[in-house]
Motif scaffolding. Structure first.
Motif, PDB file in Angstrom:
ATOM      1  N   HIS A  93      40.035  43.135  48.577  1.00 51.54           N
ATOM      2  CA  HIS A  93      40.278  42.555  49.769  1.00 51.54           C
ATOM      3  C   HIS A  93      40.759  41.046  49.332  1.00 51.54           C
ATOM      4  O   HIS A  93      40.115  40.353  49.741  1.00 51.54           O
ATOM      5  CB  HIS A  93      39.530  42.726  50.801  1.00 51.54           C
ATOM      6  N   LEU A  94      41.903  40.637  48.977  1.00 51.68           N
ATOM      7  CA  LEU A  94      42.312  39.357  48.614  1.00 51.68           C
ATOM      8  C   LEU A  94      42.887  38.756  49.973  1.00 51.68           C
ATOM      9  O   LEU A  94      43.112  37.388  49.666  1.00 51.68           O
ATOM     10  CB  LEU A  94      43.154  39.487  47.291  1.00 51.68           C
ATOM     11  N   GLY A  95      43.401  39.428  50.806  1.00 51.35           N
ATOM     12  CA  GLY A  95      44.009  38.653  52.096  1.00 51.35           C
ATOM     13  C   GLY A  95      45.180  37.872  51.467  1.00 51.35           C
ATOM     14  O   GLY A  95      46.050  38.284  50.718  1.00 51.35           O
ATOM     15  N   ASP A  96      45.344  36.746  51.997  1.00 54.92           N
ATOM     16  CA  ASP A  96      46.609  35.880  51.566  1.00 54.92           C
ATOM     17  C   ASP A  96      46.276  35.290  50.301  1.00 54.92           C
ATOM     18  O   ASP A  96      47.358  34.749  49.721  1.00 54.92           O
ATOM     19  CB  ASP A  96      46.647  34.713  52.574  1.00 54.92           C
ATOM     20  N   LYS A  97      45.411  35.380  49.366  1.00 56.53           N
ATOM     21  CA  LYS A  97      45.094  35.227  48.125  1.00 56.53           C
ATOM     22  C   LYS A  97      45.860  36.192  47.037  1.00 56.53           C
ATOM     23  O   LYS A  97      45.949  36.124  45.771  1.00 56.53           O
ATOM     24  CB  LYS A  97      43.640  34.965  47.605  1.00 56.53           C
ATOM     25  N   GLN A  98      46.379  37.393  47.863  1.00 55.59           N
ATOM     26  CA  GLN A  98      46.678  38.543  46.849  1.00 55.59           C
ATOM     27  C   GLN A  98      48.038  38.190  45.979  1.00 55.59           C
ATOM     28  O   GLN A  98      48.430  38.449  45.056  1.00 55.59           O
ATOM     29  CB  GLN A  98      47.165  39.651  47.687  1.00 55.59           C
ATOM     30  N   TRP A  99      48.871  37.107  46.741  1.00 55.38           N
ATOM     31  CA  TRP A  99      49.978  36.669  46.376  1.00 55.38           C
ATOM     32  C   TRP A  99      50.102  35.966  44.994  1.00 55.38           C
ATOM     33  O   TRP A  99      50.440  36.042  43.754  1.00 55.38           O
ATOM     34  CB  TRP A  99      51.161  35.981  47.238  1.00 55.38           C
ATOM     35  N   GLU A 100      49.034  35.119  44.865  1.00 51.71           N
ATOM     36  CA  GLU A 100      48.612  34.193  43.817  1.00 51.71           C
ATOM     37  C   GLU A 100      47.990  35.261  42.577  1.00 51.71           C
ATOM     38  O   GLU A 100      48.370  34.955  41.292  1.00 51.71           O
ATOM     39  CB  GLU A 100      47.500  33.000  44.216  1.00 51.71           C
ATOM     40  N   TYR A 101      47.169  35.991  43.076  1.00 56.17           N
ATOM     41  CA  TYR A 101      46.514  36.854  42.197  1.00 56.17           C
ATOM     42  C   TYR A 101      47.877  37.880  41.278  1.00 56.17           C
ATOM     43  O   TYR A 101      47.573  38.028  40.283  1.00 56.17           O
ATOM     44  CB  TYR A 101      45.496  37.757  42.918  1.00 56.17           C
ATOM     45  N   CYS A 102      48.614  38.496  42.069  1.00 51.65           N
ATOM     46  CA  CYS A 102      49.805  39.188  41.569  1.00 51.65           C
ATOM     47  C   CYS A 102      50.574  38.371  40.625  1.00 51.65           C
ATOM     48  O   CYS A 102      51.215  38.803  39.604  1.00 51.65           O
ATOM     49  CB  CYS A 102      50.632  39.799  42.866  1.00 51.65           C
ATOM     50  N   ASN A 103      50.807  37.203  40.972  1.00 56.95           N
ATOM     51  CA  ASN A 103      51.808  36.070  40.094  1.00 56.95           C
ATOM     52  C   ASN A 103      50.932  35.981  38.926  1.00 56.95           C
ATOM     53  O   ASN A 103      51.602  35.919  37.653  1.00 56.95           O
ATOM     54  CB  ASN A 103      52.171  34.970  40.886  1.00 56.95           C
ATOM     55  N   GLN A 104      49.379  35.767  39.146  1.00 52.03           N
ATOM     56  CA  GLN A 104      48.700  35.735  37.653  1.00 52.03           C
ATOM     57  C   GLN A 104      48.812  36.922  36.840  1.00 52.03           C
ATOM     58  O   GLN A 104      48.929  36.913  35.633  1.00 52.03           O
ATOM     59  CB  GLN A 104      47.235  35.492  38.085  1.00 52.03           C
ATOM     60  N   LEU A 105      48.690  38.157  37.501  1.00 53.40           N
ATOM     61  CA  LEU A 105      48.689  39.445  36.832  1.00 53.40           C
ATOM     62  C   LEU A 105      50.306  39.496  36.021  1.00 53.40           C
ATOM     63  O   LEU A 105      50.517  39.903  34.909  1.00 53.40           O
ATOM     64  CB  LEU A 105      48.756  40.479  37.662  1.00 53.40           C
ATOM     65  N   THR A 106      51.192  38.965  36.687  1.00 56.72           N
ATOM     66  CA  THR A 106      52.671  39.195  36.120  1.00 56.72           C
ATOM     67  C   THR A 106      52.962  38.062  35.080  1.00 56.72           C
ATOM     68  O   THR A 106      53.055  38.660  33.866  1.00 56.72           O
ATOM     69  CB  THR A 106      53.685  38.698  37.171  1.00 56.72           C
ATOM     70  N   GLU A 107      52.078  37.132  35.088  1.00 55.77           N
ATOM     71  CA  GLU A 107      52.090  36.206  33.697  1.00 55.77           C
ATOM     72  C   GLU A 107      51.446  36.764  32.700  1.00 55.77           C
ATOM     73  O   GLU A 107      51.847  36.666  31.592  1.00 55.77           O
ATOM     74  CB  GLU A 107      51.439  34.725  34.197  1.00 55.77           C
ATOM     75  N   ARG A 108      50.400  37.584  32.997  1.00 56.08           N
ATOM     76  CA  ARG A 108      49.461  37.999  31.910  1.00 56.08           C
ATOM     77  C   ARG A 108      50.260  39.466  31.342  1.00 56.08           C
ATOM     78  O   ARG A 108      50.350  39.802  30.292  1.00 56.08           O
ATOM     79  CB  ARG A 108      48.282  38.701  32.371  1.00 56.08           C
ATOM     80  N   ALA A 109      51.210  39.984  32.301  1.00 57.90           N
ATOM     81  CA  ALA A 109      52.006  41.150  31.659  1.00 57.90           C
ATOM     82  C   ALA A 109      53.260  41.113  31.192  1.00 57.90           C
ATOM     83  O   ALA A 109      53.310  41.925  30.159  1.00 57.90           O
ATOM     84  CB  ALA A 109      51.947  42.258  33.254  1.00 57.90           C
ATOM     85  N   THR A 110      53.988  39.986  31.248  1.00 58.00           N
ATOM     86  CA  THR A 110      55.082  39.811  30.658  1.00 58.00           C
ATOM     87  C   THR A 110      55.439  38.448  30.184  1.00 58.00           C
ATOM     88  O   THR A 110      55.036  37.561  30.980  1.00 58.00           O
ATOM     89  CB  THR A 110      56.083  40.574  31.408  1.00 58.00           C
ATOM     90  N   THR A 111      56.042  38.219  29.024  1.00 53.67           N
ATOM     91  CA  THR A 111      56.617  37.052  28.768  1.00 53.67           C
ATOM     92  C   THR A 111      58.104  36.817  29.094  1.00 53.67           C
ATOM     93  O   THR A 111      58.630  35.747  29.036  1.00 53.67           O
ATOM     94  CB  THR A 111      56.333  36.706  27.323  1.00 53.67           C
TER      95      THR A 111
END
Length: 119
Positions: A24-42
């Motif tokens: 349950h990340l609330g409004d922190k989910q967007w930062e978290y998803c962007n961090q995952l994106t950075e890790r997932a693809t270059t």
């Protein structure tokens, strides 16, 4: 590497203190998803597409969240809002006609026994 990923997960758990709270990340989910994106693809193009997709979803999330009642038991008329999202054009709109109709019908009724502040 797998070790780097596991290290990142352990750091996340250490920051939130309780593993069960990480879903349950609330409004922190967007930062978290962007961090995952950075890790997932270059791929910069893919990153930009995902960032735009996330930003669109964040806008709708914030709009809906801003309509929720400010106290438990408050009117749930915000649920009558209807969102139309065009992911291709990265646009959204909301039809609040039904929400306004409900508000007009119930007026400013309070929950029986509510002793909280006037909002």
């Amino acid at each position: 590497s797998v070790d780097e990923r596991l290290s990142w997960v352990h750091e996340l758990y250490a920051r939130v203190q309780r593993i069960q709270d990480t879903h349950h990340l609330g409004d922190k989910q967007w930062e978290y998803c962007n961090q995952l994106t950075e890790r997932a693809t270059t791929d910069p193009k893919l990153r930009a597409q995902i960032a735009a997709f996330l930003a669109l979803n964040e806008q709708v999330y914030n709009d809906a969240g801003g309509q929720r009642p400010k106290f438990p038991g408050g009117s749930d008329d915000y649920r009558k809002r209807e969102y139309t999202v065009d992911r291709g054009a990265l646009k959204w709109e909301v039809d609040d006609t039904m929400q306004k109709a409900v508000q007009a019908k119930i007026g400013d009724q309070r929950v029986a026994g509510y002793q909280g502040p006037e909002l």
